[in-house]
Design an enzyme around this catalytic site. Structure first.
Site, mmCIF file in Angstrom:
data_model
loop_
_atom_site.group_PDB
_atom_site.id
_atom_site.type_symbol
_atom_site.label_atom_id
_atom_site.label_comp_id
_atom_site.label_asym_id
_atom_site.label_seq_id
_atom_site.Cartn_x
_atom_site.Cartn_y
_atom_site.Cartn_z
ATOM 1 N N ASP A 45 67.877 18.380 58.365
ATOM 2 C CA ASP A 45 67.320 18.603 59.719
ATOM 3 C C ASP A 45 66.003 17.886 60.036
ATOM 4 O OD1 ASP A 45 69.160 20.584 59.148
ATOM 5 O OD2 ASP A 45 67.827 22.245 59.564
ATOM 6 N N GLN A 61 63.799 17.858 56.576
ATOM 7 C CA GLN A 61 64.225 18.534 55.347
ATOM 8 C C GLN A 61 64.573 17.462 54.316
ATOM 9 O OE1 GLN A 61 65.038 22.450 55.005
ATOM 10 N NE2 GLN A 61 63.122 21.751 55.910
ATOM 11 N N SER A 105 63.457 24.638 57.535
ATOM 12 C CA SER A 105 63.150 24.001 58.814
ATOM 13 C C SER A 105 62.116 24.746 59.645
ATOM 14 C CB SER A 105 64.433 23.858 59.632
ATOM 15 O OG SER A 105 65.183 22.810 59.082
ATOM 16 N N ARG A 168 65.343 32.324 60.251
ATOM 17 C CA ARG A 168 64.704 31.044 59.896
ATOM 18 C C ARG A 168 64.594 30.058 61.066
ATOM 19 N NH1 ARG A 168 69.595 31.166 56.953
ATOM 20 N NH2 ARG A 168 71.227 29.809 57.772
ATOM 21 N N ASP A 169 63.945 28.940 60.756
ATOM 22 C CA ASP A 169 63.828 27.770 61.631
ATOM 23 C C ASP A 169 62.960 28.041 62.865
ATOM 24 O OD1 ASP A 169 65.685 26.904 59.763
ATOM 25 O OD2 ASP A 169 67.405 27.152 61.098
HETATM 26 C C1 FRU Z 1 70.299 23.747 59.125
HETATM 27 C C2 FRU Z 1 69.661 24.482 57.966
HETATM 28 C C3 FRU Z 1 68.521 25.375 58.457
HETATM 29 C C4 FRU Z 1 67.680 25.521 57.235
HETATM 30 C C5 FRU Z 1 67.814 24.159 56.590
HETATM 31 C C6 FRU Z 1 67.770 24.165 55.094
HETATM 32 O O1 FRU Z 1 70.938 22.570 58.773
HETATM 33 O O2 FRU Z 1 70.637 25.235 57.294
HETATM 34 O O3 FRU Z 1 68.949 26.594 59.018
HETATM 35 O O4 FRU Z 1 66.355 25.835 57.538
HETATM 36 O O5 FRU Z 1 69.038 23.622 57.035
HETATM 37 O O6 FRU Z 1 67.691 22.871 54.582
#
Ligand code: FRU
Length: 499
Positions: A45, A61, A105, A168-169
Site C-alpha cells: 500500500d 508498506q 498502513s 487499522r489504516d
Molecule cells: C492492505 C493492508 C492494510 C494493512 C497493510 C499491511 O493492503 O492489508 O490493511 O495495513 O496492507 O501491509
C-alpha cells in the site's frame, strides 16, 4: 534509554543496508521507468501521501529484507513535481513492543511545520488464525526524512466494544482546527465498516462512531479508508474484503472503490449512493489521496493485488504504485480519475503515426516501445466495425501481445492479458458509453504495466503485464467493418530512474 535508541537506529540502518545490497543485484527486465517502486524487495500500500515544505512525499508498506510480504516498514520517496521521484531512507521500522510485527498502513498530516505519520502498530497474537493487536501510533519529523516515534504511543489503544482486532489504516486530516481520523474495521459480526475519531492535538482521540458500513454484499472487512470533499461532494474511498464477483464487477480478490454522498457535520451522518469500483483492471488496491497546494485531490494506488502472481519476485523486487491521478466527481456522482497534467513532462519523442480508417490489423512501423503514452480518439459516427482497439507490447511474431479493445455491440471495454507474457493472465471488461461522438483511449505503458484512462477518466483500468523486453510493437485493429481513428498521438516516455 540510550540502549533502546541505539537499537532503533540500528534497525533502520540494518534495513537500509539490506535494501541497498539487494538493490545492487536485482533483475531489471520489468523494472518500471516512471512509477514509484522500492529500490528492491517487497512493497504494498501507498501510505502517508502528503505535500510538505514544497515537495510531495509518498511512503509505502515495505519489507526491505525480502521480495515477499513480512514485517512492515515504511519505505519513502519524494518528488517536487509528481513525476521525478527520489528514494529516501526507510522512514519507519518495527522496533517497539506496540509495532513489533509491523508498521502497518496509515497517513500523514502537517502540524506546526512538523510532519506527522499516523500508522497502525501490528502485533501478532495468533498468526495462523489472523488474530492480532492493532493500535494507532504516531511518529514525527521536522525535516521530512528522519522520524521519531511518539514516546507515549499508541495514541489509540482500545477498539470499540463491537469491534474485532481488525482496526487499522488511519487516515487523518485537519478541518477548522480539529483533526479527524477514519479507520478500517471489522465488527464481531464480520461486517466491514469505517469508523471515525476526532482530536484537537493528534494525541487524545474521541470515538465519534461509524461513518459507513457494509450491507450484506459489501464484505467482512474494509481496509485503507480515505474521506474527503471534492467538487462539493463527500467521497469515501476504501478497500473492502469479502465481496463476491457479480458479472463483470468485483473480479479481483479484493476491491477498491468509493461511496459519494453528503456528510452532515452535526448529526455526523454520511448519506451516500451505492458502491462503485474505482479501477476495472486486474491490479489496483489500497488507494490513498492527498490534497496539494493547488487544491487538487490526487490519488495513488498500489498497482498489484494480493495473491496475484508476481513474476518480478524472481528478480528480487515486487510491487509498485500507480501513476498519480487527479480526482473529481461528475454530474452523475461518479468519480473521475485522470493522470495529473505534470505527466506530460515524461514525453520524449512524438512518434509519427497517421490517423486513418482501420478495417483490419495495422502494425505501425516506427511506433514501438516499452515506455509509451498513446492518446487515441476513435470516431463513433459511421462506425461499422463490431470490435476495434489497440494491441500493445506485441512480439514480432505476434504470439505475445496485450489487447485493449472495444466491443461495439456489447458496449464493453476490455483488457486481455492472456498473451501478455510471464505469469499473469485473464480478461477484465466493463461498460463503456458509446452513445457519444467519439471513444477516447489514453494509455500509459511501462515495462510491466498498462494504465488505461477511457473517455477522459470515466473508466480507469490498471493491469500488470510481464512481456519479453523485445515485445515492443503496437498495432491498431478493427473487426467486421471499419472505424475511423481520428487522432493518434504517441510519445516515447522518459525513464526517471535512469541516471
Ligand atoms: C492492505 C493492508 C492494510 C494493512 C497493510 C499491511 O493492503 O492489508 O490493511 O495495513 O496492507 O501491509
Amino acid at each position: 534509554m540510550a540502549q533502546a535508541t541505539i537499537d532503533r537506529q540500528s534497525k533502520l540502518e540494518q534495513a537500509n543496508q539490506a535494501l541497498q545490497e539487494r538493490a545492487a543485484t536485482i533483475g531489471k527486465d520489468h523494472r518500471l521507468g516512471y512509477h514509484i517502486m522500492a529500490p528492491a524487495n517487497w512493497i504494498n500500500d501507498p501510505n502517508g501521501l502528503v505535500f510538505f515544505k514544497g515537495e510531495y512525499h509518498v511512503f509505502y508498506q515495505h519489507h526491505p529484507y525480502d521480495e515477499h510480504w513480512g514485517p512492515m516498514h515504511w519505505g519513502h520517496a519524494k518528488s517536487a513535481d509528481l513525476v521525478h521521484w527520489e528514494h529516501l531512507p526507510i522512514a519507519l521500522a518495527p522496533d517497539h513492543e506496540y509495532d513489533k510485527d509491523g508498521c502497518f498502513s496509515g497517513s500523514a498530516v502537517v502540524k506546526d511545520d512538523t510532519l506527522y505519520l499516523i500508522y497502525t502498530g501490528h502485533v501478532w497474537v495468533d498468526r495462523p488464525k489472523d488474530i492480532a493487536i492493532q493500535t494507532q501510533c504516531i511518529a514525527y519529523s521536522k525535516d521530512g526524512v528522519t522520524f521519531t516515534k511518539y514516546e507515549h504511543n499508541p495514541v489509540i489503544e482500545n477498539v470499540p466494544s463491537d469491534s474485532t482486532g481488525h482496526f487499522r489504516d488511519p487516515k487523518v486530516w485537519e478541518k477548522n482546527g480539529t483533526f479527524h481520523m477514519v479507520l478500517g474495521n471489522r465488527t464481531k459480526e464480520d461486517v466491514g465498516r469505517v469508523i471515525h475519531y476526532s482530536s484537537s492535538n493528534l494525541i487524545d482521540w474521541k470515538y465519534e462512531g461509524v461513518l459507513a458500513k457494509a450491507d450484506e454484499k459489501l464484505g467482512y472487512m474494509w481496509e485503507c479508508p480515505d474521506f474527503f470533499t471534492v467538487d462539493g461532494k463527500e467521497v469515501l474511498f476504501f478497500s473492502p474484503q469479502g465481496m463476491k464477483a457479480d458479472g463483470d464487477r468485483y473480479q479481483n480478490l479484493y476491491q477498491t472503490g468509493y461511496l459519494v454522498g453528503t456528510y452532515d457535520e452535526s448529526s455526523k451522518e454520511f448519506v451516500h449512493g451505492s458502491f462503485e469500483e474505482l479501477d476495472k483492471g486486474h491490479d489496483y488496491y489500497a488507494v490513498q489521496t492527498l490534497e496539494d497546494h493547488k487544491g487538487r485531490r490526487i490519488a495513488i494506488g498500489w498497482m498489484d493485488m494480493w495473491e496475484s502472481e508476481m513474476p518480478t519476485k524472481e528478480d528480487g523486487w515486487c510491487g509498485a504504485m500507480t501513476l498519480p491521478r487527479e480526482v473529481s466527481v461528475n454530474q452523475d456522482q461518479k468519480v473521475i480519475m485522470k493522470p495529473v497534467e505534470e505527466l506530460k513532462m515524461l514525453r520524449k519523442d512524438q512518434l509519427s503515426v497517421s490517423a486513418d480508417v482501420i478495417d483490419h490489423e495495422v502494425k505501425l512501423s516506427g511506433c514501438q516501445g516499452e515506455l509509451l503514452e498513446l492518446e487515441l480518439v476513435f470516431t463513433l459516427k459511421d462506425i461499422t466495425a463490431k470490435e476495434f482497439g489497440v494491441m500493445v507490447r506485441k512480439s514480432t511474431d505476434g504470439t505475445e501481445q496485450t489487447i485493449i479493445s472495444v466491443d461495439v455491440e456489447q458496449s464493453k471495454l476490455f483488457i486481455d492479458r492472456d498473451q501478455s507474457g510471464k505469469g499473469v493472465k485473464g480478461i477484465r471488461k466493463t461498460h463503456i458509453d458509446l452513445e457519444q461522438d467519439v471513444c477516447k483511449l489514453h494509455i500509459y505503458l511501462d515495462r510491466s504495466s498498462v494504465e488505461i484512462f477511457a473517455n477522459d477518466g470515466e473508466i480507469n483500468m490498471t493491469s500488470r503485464i510481464y512481456p519479453k523486453t523485445s515485445s515492443i510493437d503496437v498495432a491498431f485493429y478493427a473487426k467486421n467493418g471499419k472505424v475511423k481513428l481520428e487522432t493518434a498521438n504517441v510519445w516515447t516516455l522518459k525513464d526517471i530512474w535512469e541516471g
